[in-house]
Design an enzyme around this catalytic site. Structure first.
Site, short mmCIF file in Angstrom:
data_model
loop_
_atom_site.label_atom_id
_atom_site.label_comp_id
_atom_site.label_asym_id
_atom_site.label_seq_id
_atom_site.Cartn_x
_atom_site.Cartn_y
_atom_site.Cartn_z
N ALA A 142 41.78 16.42 96.72
CA ALA A 142 42.77 15.69 95.91
C ALA A 142 42.66 16.20 94.47
O ALA A 142 41.59 16.13 93.87
CB ALA A 142 42.49 14.20 95.98
N ASN B 7 46.19 24.27 100.35
CA ASN B 7 47.25 24.94 99.57
C ASN B 7 47.79 26.14 100.34
O ASN B 7 49.00 26.36 100.43
CB ASN B 7 46.72 25.43 98.22
CG ASN B 7 46.29 24.30 97.31
OD1 ASN B 7 46.77 23.18 97.45
ND2 ASN B 7 45.39 24.58 96.38
N GLU C 80 35.42 27.09 100.39
CA GLU C 80 35.38 25.73 99.85
C GLU C 80 35.05 24.72 100.96
O GLU C 80 35.49 23.57 100.91
CB GLU C 80 36.74 25.42 99.20
CG GLU C 80 36.67 24.47 98.03
CD GLU C 80 38.00 24.40 97.31
OE1 GLU C 80 38.00 24.47 96.08
OE2 GLU C 80 39.06 24.29 97.97
N GLY D 194 46.10 32.05 93.82
CA GLY D 194 45.39 32.82 94.86
C GLY D 194 45.66 32.24 96.25
O GLY D 194 45.79 32.98 97.23
N ASP D 195 45.75 30.93 96.33
CA ASP D 195 45.99 30.28 97.63
C ASP D 195 47.39 30.62 98.14
O ASP D 195 47.60 30.89 99.33
CB ASP D 195 45.85 28.76 97.51
CG ASP D 195 44.55 28.37 96.82
OD1 ASP D 195 43.59 29.15 96.90
OD2 ASP D 195 44.51 27.30 96.19
N GLY E 289 51.75 21.62 89.53
CA GLY E 289 51.22 21.09 90.79
C GLY E 289 50.70 22.25 91.63
O GLY E 289 50.89 23.41 91.28
N SER F 16 53.82 23.20 94.83
CA SER F 16 54.51 24.28 94.12
C SER F 16 54.78 25.50 95.00
O SER F 16 55.35 26.50 94.55
CB SER F 16 53.70 24.71 92.89
OG SER F 16 52.56 25.42 93.31
P1 ATP Z 1 43.53 30.45 91.47
O1 ATP Z 1 42.04 30.48 91.44
O2 ATP Z 1 44.13 29.66 90.34
O3 ATP Z 1 44.10 30.09 92.80
P2 ATP Z 1 43.27 33.28 91.46
O4 ATP Z 1 42.45 33.64 90.26
O5 ATP Z 1 42.60 33.22 92.76
O6 ATP Z 1 44.06 31.93 91.20
P3 ATP Z 1 45.07 35.33 90.59
O7 ATP Z 1 44.43 36.64 90.77
O8 ATP Z 1 45.13 34.76 89.21
O9 ATP Z 1 44.46 34.30 91.64
O10 ATP Z 1 46.57 35.37 91.12
C1 ATP Z 1 46.89 35.54 92.50
C2 ATP Z 1 48.24 36.16 92.61
O11 ATP Z 1 49.20 35.29 91.98
C3 ATP Z 1 48.38 37.48 91.87
O12 ATP Z 1 47.93 38.56 92.67
C4 ATP Z 1 49.87 37.50 91.62
O13 ATP Z 1 50.56 37.90 92.79
C5 ATP Z 1 50.21 36.04 91.35
N1 ATP Z 1 50.17 35.71 89.91
C6 ATP Z 1 49.19 35.13 89.25
N2 ATP Z 1 49.49 34.97 87.95
C7 ATP Z 1 50.72 35.48 87.80
C8 ATP Z 1 51.61 35.61 86.70
N3 ATP Z 1 51.26 35.20 85.47
N4 ATP Z 1 52.82 36.18 86.92
C9 ATP Z 1 53.17 36.59 88.15
N5 ATP Z 1 52.36 36.49 89.23
C10 ATP Z 1 51.16 35.94 89.07
O1 RIB Z 2 42.71 27.21 94.14
C1 RIB Z 2 43.12 26.03 93.54
C2 RIB Z 2 42.41 24.85 94.15
O2 RIB Z 2 41.04 24.98 93.86
C3 RIB Z 2 42.86 23.53 93.59
O3 RIB Z 2 43.88 22.96 94.37
C4 RIB Z 2 41.60 22.71 93.55
O4 RIB Z 2 41.55 21.80 94.61
C5 RIB Z 2 40.46 23.72 93.63
O5 RIB Z 2 39.59 23.45 94.61
#
Ligand code: ATP
Ligand code: RIB
Length: 321
Positions: A22, A53, A151, A262-263, A298, A302
């Site tokens: 949550a 997600n 996770e 990333g998700d 969100g 989203s």
């Molecule tokens: P989180 O931990 O928040 O889930 P993350 O760090 O695992 O994110 P990122 O590498 O930041 O993942 O982003 C994953 C993907 O999202 C990128 O490979 C890209 O496709 C898209 N993305 C992220 N940020 C942007 C941005 N500012 N504009 C366009 N695409 C983005």
């Molecule tokens: O990757 C994003 C997620 O990581 C969030 O939804 C939060 O739950 C965290 O675990």
């Protein structure tokens, strides 16, 4: 192999063994310093967790996710069950712990940059048992792919990878959040998808440049994974395997909240691969799913629909890519 991303008559069943969390998110003009109070503009409570997600992204992007997870017996678990119901997601394998609370995350989002900071309490996700994963073996047998993250109880993750390999299914592993794992956990994984921080954690190589991403990718292949895809935020993703070392740029949509990017990427990628898209097209499709998700506040809510992802794909990469 499909010529476009629009192959969706036959929904691909994808097993996700992962977290429900949550998410309690506050939007702030800037992150507070230690000891400081900053006035936020909005608080949002909603469904999150990396597994959940991604499963939501899968369902909306044209796949059919079977979610294997665990919550507590408390009010936060209702957010999970209501979300799955609203999304029409398969929740037959949502287990309940009588002793441990539903996982929860405290998230801060900088409303000027869309960047976030997260503290996650994994709660009941750490209680998911290997035998509870095994109880869903028939789903592993009949699915096209299996997606895991870190996770969750790692014994349950190990069981998921073992079952996927036993039934010759594609395994996508997002090693997030970075944490110590048992030796050999990733061996046999088809697609290993760290972000820059996780790539550094598992390779020992800081990822600051494209060349660093390729070097880290080569190092990560030594874990016994077949393809490494390092997500690079606004710079897209780096693919490293025995044939390629390339960057696949993402779109230029403006981020509002990057939580769960990333998700979204992993959900989109797994759907695309399950439908037989080639790896470059699949990463482009994943970039589209993720970059739409960052334009919205969100996390699970989203995630874009298939139509939205296809439209952006055509606009950005061209109909004939
Ligand atoms: P989180 O931990 O928040 O889930 P993350 O760090 O695992 O994110 P990122 O590498 O930041 O993942 O982003 C994953 C993907 O999202 C990128 O490979 C890209 O496709 C898209 N993305 C992220 N940020 C942007 C941005 N500012 N504009 C366009 N695409 C983005
Ligand atoms: O990757 C994003 C997620 O990581 C969030 O939804 C939060 O739950 C965290 O675990």
């Amino acid at each position: 192999m499909p010529e476009s991303t629009k192959v969706n008559e036959n929904k691909a069943k994808i097993v996700v063994v992962g977290s429900f969390i949550a998410d309690i998110t506050s939007f702030v003009p800037r992150f507070p310093r230690e000891g400081e109070t900053v006035i936020g503009s909005m608080l949002k409570t909603g469904p999150g967790g990396k597994g959940s997600n991604s499963a939501t992204a899968i369902n909306r992007a044209g796949g059919s996710a079977v979610m294997i997870t665990k919550t507590g017996r408390d009010t936060l678990s209702e957010i999970c069950l209501n979300h799955y119901k609203e999304e029409g997601m398969d929740s037959r394998y949502v287990y309940t712990s009588d002793t441990v609370a539903t996982g929860a995350a405290i998230i801060e989002v900088n409303e000027n940059t869309g960047e976030n900071r997260i503290i996650v309490m994994m709660g009941a996700n750490l209680d998911l048992l290997p035998e509870e994963v095994r109880a869903a073996e028939s789903e592993f047998e009949s699915c096209r792919a299996v997606l895991v993250q870190m996770e969750t109880n790692l014994d349950a993750v190990k069981e998921a990878i073992t079952l996927a390999k036993k039934h010759n299914k594609l395994v996508v592993c997002n090693p997030a959040p970075a944490r110590q794992v048992p030796d050999g956990l990733f061996r046999g994984v088809d697609y290993f998808t760290p972000n820059e921080t996780e790539a550094e954690y598992f390779s020992g190589i800081p990822v600051k440049t494209t060349e660093d991403a390729f070097t880290a990718g080569r190092e990560l292949l030594k874990l016994g994974v077949k393809n490494v895809i390092i997500t690079l935020g606004k710079d897209g993703a780096a693919l490293v395997n025995s044939k390629n070392e390339i960057i696949i740029p993402t779109t230029d949509l403006l981020p509002v909240d990057t939580t769960g990017a990333g998700d979204a990427f992993n959900g989109g990628l797994t759907v695309a691969l399950s439908e037989g898209m080639d790896i470059i097209t699949a990463i482009r499709f994943a970039n589209c799913v993720a970059s739409i998700s960052v334009t919205r506040k969100g996390v699970s809510p989203s995630m874009p629909t298939r139509r939205e992802a296809d439209t952006l794909f055509d606009e950005y990469y061209g109909k004939n890519s």
